[in-house]
Design an enzyme around this catalytic site. Structure first.
Site, PDB file in Angstrom:
ATOM      1  N   GLY A  43       0.833  -1.212   0.000  1.00 29.00           N
ATOM      2  CA  GLY A  43       0.000   0.000   0.000  1.00 29.00           C
ATOM      3  C   GLY A  43       0.859   1.250   0.000  1.00 29.00           C
ATOM      4  O   GLY A  43       0.675   2.156  -0.817  1.00 29.00           O
ATOM      5  N   THR A 213       0.902  -8.249 -15.442  1.00 25.88           N
ATOM      6  CA  THR A 213       2.324  -7.905 -15.453  1.00 25.88           C
ATOM      7  C   THR A 213       3.124  -9.202 -15.577  1.00 25.88           C
ATOM      8  O   THR A 213       2.885 -10.156 -14.838  1.00 25.88           O
ATOM      9  CB  THR A 213       2.697  -7.124 -14.176  1.00 25.88           C
ATOM     10  OG1 THR A 213       2.258  -7.865 -13.044  1.00 25.88           O
ATOM     11  CG2 THR A 213       2.042  -5.764 -14.135  1.00 25.88           C
ATOM     12  N   GLY A 218       7.073  -8.312 -20.139  1.00 28.82           N
ATOM     13  CA  GLY A 218       6.211  -7.181 -20.484  1.00 28.82           C
ATOM     14  C   GLY A 218       4.821  -7.234 -19.867  1.00 28.82           C
ATOM     15  O   GLY A 218       4.624  -7.813 -18.808  1.00 28.82           O
ATOM     16  N   ASP A 238      17.149  -4.607  -8.176  1.00 24.95           N
ATOM     17  CA  ASP A 238      16.223  -5.173  -7.180  1.00 24.95           C
ATOM     18  C   ASP A 238      14.799  -5.064  -7.726  1.00 24.95           C
ATOM     19  O   ASP A 238      14.325  -3.960  -7.977  1.00 24.95           O
ATOM     20  CB  ASP A 238      16.385  -4.365  -5.871  1.00 24.95           C
ATOM     21  CG  ASP A 238      15.447  -4.817  -4.765  1.00 24.95           C
ATOM     22  OD1 ASP A 238      14.780  -5.851  -4.936  1.00 24.95           O
ATOM     23  OD2 ASP A 238      15.395  -4.128  -3.736  1.00 24.95           O
ATOM     24  N   ASP A 244       4.325  -2.680  -7.540  1.00 28.60           N
ATOM     25  CA  ASP A 244       3.725  -1.535  -6.845  1.00 28.60           C
ATOM     26  C   ASP A 244       3.952  -0.247  -7.640  1.00 28.60           C
ATOM     27  O   ASP A 244       3.055   0.594  -7.746  1.00 28.60           O
ATOM     28  CB  ASP A 244       4.326  -1.382  -5.443  1.00 28.60           C
ATOM     29  CG  ASP A 244       4.101  -2.633  -4.607  1.00 28.60           C
ATOM     30  OD1 ASP A 244       3.087  -3.322  -4.826  1.00 28.60           O
ATOM     31  OD2 ASP A 244       4.957  -2.932  -3.750  1.00 28.60           O
TER      32      ASP A 244
HETATM   33  O1  RIB Z   1       5.641  -5.476  -3.202  1.00 31.33           O
HETATM   34  C1  RIB Z   1       6.777  -5.342  -2.411  1.00 31.33           C
HETATM   35  C2  RIB Z   1       6.408  -5.259  -0.962  1.00 31.33           C
HETATM   36  O2  RIB Z   1       5.864  -6.480  -0.546  1.00 31.33           O
HETATM   37  C3  RIB Z   1       7.566  -5.010  -0.025  1.00 31.33           C
HETATM   38  O3  RIB Z   1       7.852  -3.653   0.166  1.00 31.33           O
HETATM   39  C4  RIB Z   1       7.168  -5.732   1.236  1.00 31.33           C
HETATM   40  O4  RIB Z   1       6.877  -4.882   2.307  1.00 31.33           O
HETATM   41  C5  RIB Z   1       5.958  -6.574   0.844  1.00 31.33           C
HETATM   42  O5  RIB Z   1       4.816  -6.050   1.347  1.00 31.33           O
END
Ligand code: RIB
Length: 302
Positions: A43, A213, A218, A238, A244
């Protein structure tokens, strides 16, 4: 013109990140490379991605009444996320994620802690901010009933919903049918729709809401049929939080009225930039960084 508002109801974690050249097998000890405490939580990551891109972004969630909670709250504020709807709770510690990174890829174990204080009642208390939003974005690190409540409130106020079904768990057909956009990865999409519960016709209808995703392969989305976008070629440090970043950017672009394909293209670029630095939020770009990247990348897709 009024700035579009994006609200995220979701998790806030402190990521405890260990970098290693090799992941130990069960029962083995290896010497790692480095350790970091980095703000995370799906979130919070989506909120920071949207805020860095210039959106008016509100986060609804809970942290513990502890040092991690205080650090995360001040970090979110520094990133421009409105935290008036984030509450510290005393009965639970701040959510954490133990993350191991090896060769750019990761393993994650989440301890939800205060994120499970985001109950349906807590969400209902924050109805107003949902009602005032252009887009509501959700993931699955808070209780499912709370996700359902947030969707119910968004539907009531005609607010569009993006549901990122991660980490994947069983979801009711009813919930899935109430959201406007679904952003699973390939694995999550298979688990969501390839059970006997869905008729072929229902599955086809649901696929029209999906933006899938596929990491380095792609994006797949549906608009008058199936469409694919290749990923951008970048040096991966990374991949934590790439999804997100994608979701945050998608919300920003859609709320600004972009066509689905353009929104996916933009989010694709944001996700690519996000993996070039350590930490879920480390590589999340500003709008100017995305524009420069897209300019430089013209004709250079993977
Ligand atoms: O999507 C990555 C996130 O998943 C990380 O930041 C970790 O906190 C988990 O919630």
């Amino acid at each position: 013109m009024k700035n579009k508002k994006i609200t995220i109801v979701g998790s806030i974690n402190m990521d405890l990140v260990t970098c290693t050249n090799r992941v130990p097998v069960m029962g083995e000890t290896v010497m790692g490379e480095s350790f970091h405490t980095i703000p995370g939580g799906k979130g919070a990551n989506q909120a920071v991605a949207a805020a860095r891109l210039g959106a008016d972004t509100c986060l609804v969630g809970c942290v513990g009444n502890d040092t991690f909670g205080q650090d995360l709250l001040s970090h979110l504020k520094n990133q421009g996320v409105h935290t008036g709807n984030v509450e510290p709770v005393t009965h639970s510690s701040t959510g954490t994620a133990s993350i191991t990174i090896a060769n750019g890829d990761n393993h994650i174990i989440v301890i939800p802690g205060a994120n499970y204080a985001v109950t349906p009642e807590f969400v209902a208390k924050h109805e107003q901010v949902i009602a005032e939003s252009d887009i509501l974005m959700l993931q699955l690190e808070i209780p499912i009933e709370s996700v359902e409540k947030a969707v119910e409130l968004a539907n009531k106020h005609h607010v569009k919903v993006i549901l990122n079904p991660a980490p994947i768990q069983p979801l009711s057909k009813e919930l899935l049918q109430k959201v406007d956009y679904l952003t699973p990865n390939e694995y999550e999409q298979q688990l969501l729709f390839y059970s006997n519960e869905w008729t072929e016709k229902e599955r086809e209808e649901m696929m029209k809401k999906c933006i899938i995703t596929r990491g380095s392969k792609g994006i797949t989305f549906y608009q008058n049929g199936k469409k694919e976008l290749p990923s951008y070629k970048v040096d991966v440090v990374d991949t934590t939080g790439a999804g997100d970043s994608f979701n945050g950017a998608l919300a920003v672009s859609l709320s600004n009225g972009a066509a689905l394909e353009d929104a996916c293209q933009f989010a694709n670029a944001v996700a690519a930039l996000s993996v070039t630095k350590l930490g879920a939020q480390g590589g999340m770009p500003t709008i100017e960084e995305v524009q420069t990247f897209l300019q430089n990348q013209k004709g250079n897709e993977a």
